[in-house]
Design an enzyme around this catalytic site. Structure first.
Site, PDB file in Angstrom:
ATOM      1  N   ASP A 294     117.670 -51.956 -27.721  1.00 36.49           N
ATOM      2  CA  ASP A 294     118.876 -52.362 -27.019  1.00 36.49           C
ATOM      3  C   ASP A 294     119.892 -52.948 -27.999  1.00 36.49           C
ATOM      4  O   ASP A 294     119.532 -53.648 -28.946  1.00 36.49           O
ATOM      5  CB  ASP A 294     118.517 -53.403 -25.955  1.00 36.49           C
ATOM      6  CG  ASP A 294     119.668 -53.697 -25.023  1.00 36.49           C
ATOM      7  OD1 ASP A 294     120.181 -52.744 -24.405  1.00 36.49           O
ATOM      8  OD2 ASP A 294     120.058 -54.870 -24.913  1.00 36.49           O
ATOM      9  N   GLU A 341     120.230 -47.520 -28.680  1.00 33.23           N
ATOM     10  CA  GLU A 341     121.260 -47.754 -27.664  1.00 33.23           C
ATOM     11  C   GLU A 341     122.556 -48.047 -28.407  1.00 33.23           C
ATOM     12  O   GLU A 341     122.814 -49.184 -28.802  1.00 33.23           O
ATOM     13  CB  GLU A 341     120.849 -48.908 -26.750  1.00 33.23           C
ATOM     14  CG  GLU A 341     121.763 -49.119 -25.549  1.00 33.23           C
ATOM     15  CD  GLU A 341     122.900 -50.078 -25.830  1.00 33.23           C
ATOM     16  OE1 GLU A 341     124.042 -49.592 -26.031  1.00 33.23           O
ATOM     17  OE2 GLU A 341     122.675 -51.289 -25.859  1.00 33.23           O
ATOM     18  N   ASP A 394     122.795 -50.907 -16.530  1.00 34.09           N
ATOM     19  CA  ASP A 394     124.013 -51.720 -16.484  1.00 34.09           C
ATOM     20  C   ASP A 394     125.144 -51.055 -15.706  1.00 34.09           C
ATOM     21  O   ASP A 394     126.164 -51.680 -15.442  1.00 34.09           O
ATOM     22  CB  ASP A 394     124.506 -52.024 -17.905  1.00 34.09           C
ATOM     23  CG  ASP A 394     123.704 -53.120 -18.588  1.00 34.09           C
ATOM     24  OD1 ASP A 394     123.160 -53.985 -17.872  1.00 34.09           O
ATOM     25  OD2 ASP A 394     123.622 -53.112 -19.828  1.00 34.09           O
TER      26      ASP A 394
END
Length: 511
Positions: A294, A341, A394
């Site tokens: 992430d 990511e 998200d």
């Protein structure tokens, strides 16, 4: 992974159906694996699996190494003889579609306490496995268990509010003895979590399904990691924060995102050749097959915000030793199956870091069609070595995204239909089909989009403090023919590994 076309589903285990108020590692998790297998999916992506603290975010866990004990299956504890059916009084949960984290925690922790007391009297293999687990994981387990025990004894207060001796980790033997019951309890919970998780992972792997785990770049301030490894983080001797993490204003928020995690004292990590990071990867690779990193861009440069800032606007970019870190990881483990990511403010330097290690980045189809749509997210601009999503945890659900745009009177929906050469109304399915048809080696679709669900089923809303991470689905929402539709797309767009096709062909011939 680089040269194979595959497909999978993004779903956090807490979002699984369960009669106990939260998705767990029991019967429905195995049923979900069976659904994936019947749909010819070969990847299951989760969010981080750690125990969550305030806000219930998997990206702000109490430990970078521990597992979320709320996912422990109560039914499996009964099967192990650690609980009786009569012990279980399931409370009334208001919704099958949302997790009431406080109610679930109160209910489950009482049962876990009973199971632990029973466990202490159990001889044999289970106890031997527990002792082995404690020894093999002592490098993080001892600190975590003491942290959790001390936190409970201090009424849940942040570790900086404990007595100075414990804040500074002095006389730890005394506190290990003082809180021995709580320490043992949390070691037990971790033993059970990893035992149940690895059983599930092995089952998934036996069905040719790989697990994609998630490693947040930062850890929570109120975590065992920061308390036990202060030298690695931007905090002072008393534990007070100096700088914190976040991202500048972007697609998700006009004031940026103020995450509040402490940043890294990278020079300390460099000194010991990134030992702590190697431990993180080693731990995650025990329980997953592929790692999604992430906020990958933070390994090239991170947004440094002064502690105490009201938002993320007044920060600055600071360089990070990403190349040195990933080279050290590569030297330790070889070429790792990593997904980067790479969303947000991406510079040529971030792309160079990603590409120098051959890591696939992420493409999000929703980003191609928003009011400020970016062409790099359109399928005709993809490369093979990337991962395509309709949306992420998200994002709004894809149905919610297009419904919202239509309500605002924007032309986003019509623009998407024109690009897709599509005249119908079920644009979600069409976006999934386009993702499957693309040249991207990996396609991952959130379960909400597979079920064509609206905004009320969104997992997270960045910048919103409450109400996130609670979404769950039920089997009633899954159409009977859904696995066949997904399997047909897998076959049509050749997202089923050739070696698996041959293996199944041989099996059929033997029959």
């Amino acid at each position: 992974m680089k040269n194979t076309r595959v497909a999978g589903v993004l779903l956090h285990p807490t979002s699984l159906p369960s009669k106990y108020g939260i998705g767990d590692l029991g019967e429905d998790a195995y049923k979900f694996v069976d659904f994936l297998h019947a749909s010819k999916q070969t990847l299951w992506q989760t969010l981080p699996l750690g125990p969550t603290g305030y806000g219930n975010s998997p990206y702000s866990a109490l430990s970078a190494f521990a597992g979320n004990h709320l996912m422990i299956s109560i039914d499996k504890l009964v099967n192990d003889g650690l609980l009786f059916e009569s012990d279980i009084q399931i409370p009334h949960f208001e919704s099958k579609y949302r997790v009431d984290f406080e109610l679930v925690a109160n209910f489950k922790m009482q049962l876990f306490e009973k199971a632990y007391q029973k466990f202490k009297t159990v001889p044999g293999d289970l106890k031997r496995d527990y002792n082995k687990f404690c020894v093999e994981n002592s490098d993080w387990l001892d600190d975590y268990a003491l942290f959790m025990a001390a936190k409970k004894e201090h009424g849940g207060k942040h570790w900086t509010e404990w007595e100075k001796e414990l804040v500074k980790r002095e006389n730890l033997d005394y506190y290990m003895e003082k809180y021995a019951e709580g320490v043992g309890f949390h070691k037990f919970l971790q033993f059970i979590f990893f035992r149940q998780w690895l059983e599930l992972k092995n089952y998934a792997n036996s069905k040719n399904i790989k697990i994609i785990g998630d490693i947040p770049i930062f850890v929570a301030y109120d975590s065992a990691d920061v308390w036990a490894n202060k030298k690695y983080f931007t905090i002072d001797e008393e534990g007070k924060q100096i700088t914190v993490a976040g991202v500048p204003p972007d697609y998700f928020s006009e004031t940026g995102q103020l995450w509040g995690n402490p940043l890294y004292q990278w020079e300390e990590h460099i000194k010991d050749n990134f030992t702590w990071w190697k431990q993180r990867f080693h731990s995650l690779l025990k329980i997953t097959d592929i790692v999604r990193i992430d906020h990958f861009r933070g390994f090239e440069a991170f947004w440094e915000i002064p502690a105490g800032s009201p938002n993320a606007i007044k920060g600055k970019w600071v360089k990070a030793p990403g190349k040195e870190l990933f080279q050290a990881i590569k030297d330790e483990f070889g070429d790792l199956p990593i997904i980067a990511e790479d969303l947000g403010v991406i510079t040529p330097e971030v792309e160079e870091l990603r590409d120098s290690f051959g890591l696939p980045g992420m493409k999000v189809l929703q980003f191609a069609f928003g009011k400020d749509g970016e062409k790099k997210f359109l399928p005709h601009n993809y490369i093979q070595n990337c991962v395509v999503y309709t949306g992420t945890h998200d994002n709004d659900t894809t149905k919610g995204f297009f419904d919202s745009e239509r309500e605002k009177g924007s032309d986003v929906f019509e623009h998407a239909k024109k690009y897709l050469n599509f005249s119908g109304e079920n644009i979600v399915y069409e976006l999934i089909r386009v993702a499957y048809a693309s040249v991207a080696n990996i396609v991952l679709i959130p379960m909400q989009d597979i079920l064509n669900l609206g905004t009320e089923h969104r997992m997270n809303f960045p910048g919103k403090a409450d109400g996130n991470w609670a979404w769950r689905f039920t089997w009633y929402q899954v159409p009977n023919n859904l696995n066949h539709k997904l399997a047909d797309m897998v076959e049509l767009y050749e997202r089923y590994p050739e070696d698996k096709k041959k293996e199944e062909s041989i099996t059929e011939d033997k029959k």
